[in-house]
Write a protein that holds these residues in place. Structure first.
Motif, PDB file in Angstrom:
ATOM      1  N   GLY A 237      51.983  62.468  70.754  1.00 44.18           N
ATOM      2  CA  GLY A 237      52.764  64.138  72.064  1.00 44.18           C
ATOM      3  C   GLY A 237      53.239  64.810  70.940  1.00 44.18           C
ATOM      4  N   GLY A 238      52.955  65.306  69.585  1.00 51.49           N
ATOM      5  CA  GLY A 238      53.829  66.035  68.365  1.00 51.49           C
ATOM      6  C   GLY A 238      52.537  67.205  68.393  1.00 51.49           C
ATOM      7  N   ALA A 239      52.049  67.115  66.687  1.00 54.12           N
ATOM      8  CA  ALA A 239      51.386  66.840  65.516  1.00 54.12           C
ATOM      9  C   ALA A 239      49.700  66.599  65.835  1.00 54.12           C
ATOM     10  CB  ALA A 239      51.980  67.287  64.144  1.00 54.12           C
ATOM     11  N   THR A 240      49.032  67.055  66.321  1.00 50.77           N
ATOM     12  CA  THR A 240      47.712  66.654  66.206  1.00 50.77           C
ATOM     13  C   THR A 240      46.669  66.979  65.182  1.00 50.77           C
ATOM     14  OG1 THR A 240      46.737  67.754  67.762  1.00 50.77           O
ATOM     15  CG2 THR A 240      48.182  65.464  68.466  1.00 50.77           C
ATOM     16  N   TYR A 241      47.448  68.839  64.833  1.00 49.46           N
ATOM     17  CA  TYR A 241      45.916  69.182  63.334  1.00 49.46           C
ATOM     18  C   TYR A 241      47.101  70.020  62.510  1.00 49.46           C
ATOM     19  CZ  TYR A 241      43.318  73.222  62.708  1.00 49.46           C
ATOM     20  OH  TYR A 241      42.490  74.322  61.915  1.00 49.46           O
TER      21      TYR A 241
ATOM     22  N   LEU B 164      46.203  69.231  43.891  1.00 55.05           N
ATOM     23  CA  LEU B 164      46.489  69.877  45.064  1.00 55.05           C
ATOM     24  C   LEU B 164      46.858  67.998  46.165  1.00 55.05           C
ATOM     25  CD1 LEU B 164      47.792  70.889  48.209  1.00 55.05           C
ATOM     26  CD2 LEU B 164      45.699  70.572  48.459  1.00 55.05           C
ATOM     27  N   VAL B 165      48.061  67.680  46.048  1.00 54.54           N
ATOM     28  CA  VAL B 165      48.034  66.423  47.056  1.00 54.54           C
ATOM     29  C   VAL B 165      49.500  66.942  48.345  1.00 54.54           C
ATOM     30  CG1 VAL B 165      50.032  64.092  47.413  1.00 54.54           C
ATOM     31  CG2 VAL B 165      48.916  65.476  44.983  1.00 54.54           C
ATOM     32  N   GLN B 166      49.350  66.603  49.463  1.00 54.39           N
ATOM     33  CA  GLN B 166      49.902  66.422  50.342  1.00 54.39           C
ATOM     34  C   GLN B 166      49.618  65.724  51.612  1.00 54.39           C
ATOM     35  OE1 GLN B 166      51.263  69.723  50.708  1.00 54.39           O
ATOM     36  NE2 GLN B 166      50.145  71.427  50.418  1.00 54.39           N
ATOM     37  N   GLU B 167      50.831  65.228  52.658  1.00 55.67           N
ATOM     38  CA  GLU B 167      50.371  64.686  53.543  1.00 55.67           C
ATOM     39  C   GLU B 167      50.521  65.061  55.061  1.00 55.67           C
ATOM     40  OE1 GLU B 167      53.679  61.890  52.662  1.00 55.67           O
ATOM     41  OE2 GLU B 167      53.313  61.004  51.144  1.00 55.67           O
ATOM     42  N   TYR B 168      50.448  64.742  55.716  1.00 63.12           N
ATOM     43  CA  TYR B 168      50.375  65.214  56.867  1.00 63.12           C
ATOM     44  C   TYR B 168      51.206  63.808  57.983  1.00 63.12           C
ATOM     45  CZ  TYR B 168      47.408  68.713  54.460  1.00 63.12           C
ATOM     46  OH  TYR B 168      47.237  69.186  54.190  1.00 63.12           O
ATOM     47  N   ASN B 169      51.654  64.487  59.189  1.00 64.00           N
ATOM     48  CA  ASN B 169      52.327  63.108  60.082  1.00 64.00           C
ATOM     49  C   ASN B 169      51.525  63.351  61.311  1.00 64.00           C
ATOM     50  OD1 ASN B 169      54.252  61.781  57.937  1.00 64.00           O
ATOM     51  ND2 ASN B 169      55.513  63.533  57.936  1.00 64.00           N
TER      52      ASN B 169
ATOM     53  N   GLY C 279      38.599  73.923  63.793  1.00 68.55           N
ATOM     54  CA  GLY C 279      40.066  73.944  64.958  1.00 68.55           C
ATOM     55  C   GLY C 279      39.910  72.556  65.429  1.00 68.55           C
ATOM     56  N   PRO C 280      40.748  72.588  66.429  1.00 71.65           N
ATOM     57  CA  PRO C 280      41.338  71.532  67.520  1.00 71.65           C
ATOM     58  C   PRO C 280      40.037  70.928  67.827  1.00 71.65           C
ATOM     59  CG  PRO C 280      42.842  72.224  67.836  1.00 71.65           C
ATOM     60  CD  PRO C 280      42.111  73.306  66.223  1.00 71.65           C
ATOM     61  N   GLY C 281      39.608  69.673  67.926  1.00 67.09           N
ATOM     62  CA  GLY C 281      38.173  69.481  68.912  1.00 67.09           C
ATOM     63  C   GLY C 281      37.223  69.306  68.237  1.00 67.09           C
ATOM     64  N   ALA C 282      36.811  70.428  66.994  1.00 68.06           N
ATOM     65  CA  ALA C 282      35.451  70.411  66.740  1.00 68.06           C
ATOM     66  C   ALA C 282      35.046  68.819  66.013  1.00 68.06           C
ATOM     67  CB  ALA C 282      35.993  70.834  65.536  1.00 68.06           C
ATOM     68  N   PRO C 283      33.636  69.133  65.287  1.00 70.80           N
ATOM     69  CA  PRO C 283      33.403  67.312  65.162  1.00 70.80           C
ATOM     70  C   PRO C 283      33.597  67.594  63.772  1.00 70.80           C
ATOM     71  CG  PRO C 283      31.548  68.942  65.928  1.00 70.80           C
ATOM     72  CD  PRO C 283      32.567  69.567  65.837  1.00 70.80           C
ATOM     73  N   ARG C 284      34.413  65.896  63.652  1.00 73.26           N
ATOM     74  CA  ARG C 284      34.911  65.327  62.364  1.00 73.26           C
ATOM     75  C   ARG C 284      33.970  64.398  61.920  1.00 73.26           C
ATOM     76  NH1 ARG C 284      39.455  64.310  65.494  1.00 73.26           N
ATOM     77  NH2 ARG C 284      39.113  62.288  66.385  1.00 73.26           N
ATOM     78  N   TRP C 285      34.326  64.129  60.145  1.00 75.51           N
ATOM     79  CA  TRP C 285      34.296  62.887  59.294  1.00 75.51           C
ATOM     80  C   TRP C 285      34.963  62.441  59.362  1.00 75.51           C
ATOM     81  CZ3 TRP C 285      37.022  61.243  55.463  1.00 75.51           C
ATOM     82  CH2 TRP C 285      36.711  60.075  55.359  1.00 75.51           C
TER      83      TRP C 285
ATOM     84  N   VAL D  14      42.284  68.292  59.847  1.00 72.83           N
ATOM     85  CA  VAL D  14      42.473  67.229  59.932  1.00 72.83           C
ATOM     86  C   VAL D  14      42.579  67.034  61.260  1.00 72.83           C
ATOM     87  CG1 VAL D  14      43.840  64.963  59.588  1.00 72.83           C
ATOM     88  CG2 VAL D  14      43.155  66.620  57.830  1.00 72.83           C
ATOM     89  N   GLU D  15      42.340  66.236  61.930  1.00 70.78           N
ATOM     90  CA  GLU D  15      42.806  66.307  63.456  1.00 70.78           C
ATOM     91  C   GLU D  15      42.848  64.796  63.937  1.00 70.78           C
ATOM     92  OE1 GLU D  15      42.311  68.085  67.924  1.00 70.78           O
ATOM     93  OE2 GLU D  15      40.702  67.510  66.317  1.00 70.78           O
ATOM     94  N   GLU D  16      43.883  65.023  64.484  1.00 73.07           N
ATOM     95  CA  GLU D  16      44.672  63.310  64.789  1.00 73.07           C
ATOM     96  C   GLU D  16      45.324  63.657  66.144  1.00 73.07           C
ATOM     97  OE1 GLU D  16      44.051  59.547  66.185  1.00 73.07           O
ATOM     98  OE2 GLU D  16      44.145  59.063  63.279  1.00 73.07           O
ATOM     99  N   THR D  17      44.449  63.296  67.089  1.00 72.13           N
ATOM    100  CA  THR D  17      45.520  62.828  68.785  1.00 72.13           C
ATOM    101  C   THR D  17      45.987  61.578  68.780  1.00 72.13           C
ATOM    102  OG1 THR D  17      42.703  62.820  69.538  1.00 72.13           O
ATOM    103  CG2 THR D  17      43.835  65.419  69.285  1.00 72.13           C
ATOM    104  N   THR D  18      44.535  60.638  68.514  1.00 74.08           N
ATOM    105  CA  THR D  18      45.318  59.039  69.062  1.00 74.08           C
ATOM    106  C   THR D  18      46.322  58.785  68.861  1.00 74.08           C
ATOM    107  OG1 THR D  18      43.264  58.037  67.281  1.00 74.08           O
ATOM    108  CG2 THR D  18      42.487  59.137  69.476  1.00 74.08           C
ATOM    109  N   ARG D  19      46.570  58.528  67.952  1.00 75.11           N
ATOM    110  CA  ARG D  19      47.550  57.246  67.103  1.00 75.11           C
ATOM    111  C   ARG D  19      48.468  58.224  66.245  1.00 75.11           C
ATOM    112  NH1 ARG D  19      44.573  53.422  64.159  1.00 75.11           N
ATOM    113  NH2 ARG D  19      45.445  52.036  65.900  1.00 75.11           N
TER     114      ARG D  19
END
Length: 138
Positions: free
Chosen positions: A96-100, A87-92, A26-32, A60-65
């Motif tokens: 200010g929007g999608a972070t997780y 499988l191939v997936q892209e995540y934007n 979930g959001p905020g969990a530790p990550r590699w 996948v989570e990205e909150t800074t860029r």
């Protein structure tokens, strides 16, 4: 984790690969997080004996860029000599929007000896590959 070894191309010492298997999600969990910005990274799960895989969940989570991360999953049934893309997936991501993103896929894979995840950190600029959680189902 008890029936496989994990190989990886790099890791930030503060964000080791073990974080994807620690049960936290979930959001905020530790990550590699990769130690090398702007570099395609690989995580390979080498099973002790061939496995049946019916499902895969990863986060996948990205909150800074702002970035577009690509995740590719490939399976090998011949000891890692050759791989088949499953499988191939892209995540934007945008602070200010999608972070997780949580992705759940069902498969019917048999006799899998290796599972390889390829992470392209940003298809349109700079970034660092990351993965929050990974779960496999028999």
């Amino acid at each position: 984790a008890g029936c496989a070894a994990i190989a990886y191309t790099s890791e930030d010492p503060a964000h080791p690969v073990e974080h994807i298997l620690d049960g936290c999600c979930g959001p905020g969990a530790p990550r590699w997080i990769s130690a090398r910005p702007n570099t395609t990274e690989h995580i390979v799960i080498e099973f002790d004996c061939p496995q049946t895989i019916s499902g895969l969940v990863y986060e996948v989570e990205e909150t800074t860029r702002q970035r577009t991360q690509e995740v590719r999953v490939e399976a090998s049934e011949d000891g890692g000599q050759s791989y088949r893309q499953i499988l191939v997936q892209e995540y934007n991501f945008s602070p200010g929007g999608a972070t997780y993103q949580r992705e759940e896929q069902r498969f019917n894979l048999r006799q899998v000896t290796h599972l390889r995840l390829t992470l392209v950190p940003n298809k349109s600029g700079s970034g660092t590959a990351s993965l929050t959680a990974l779960r496999l189902f028999a």
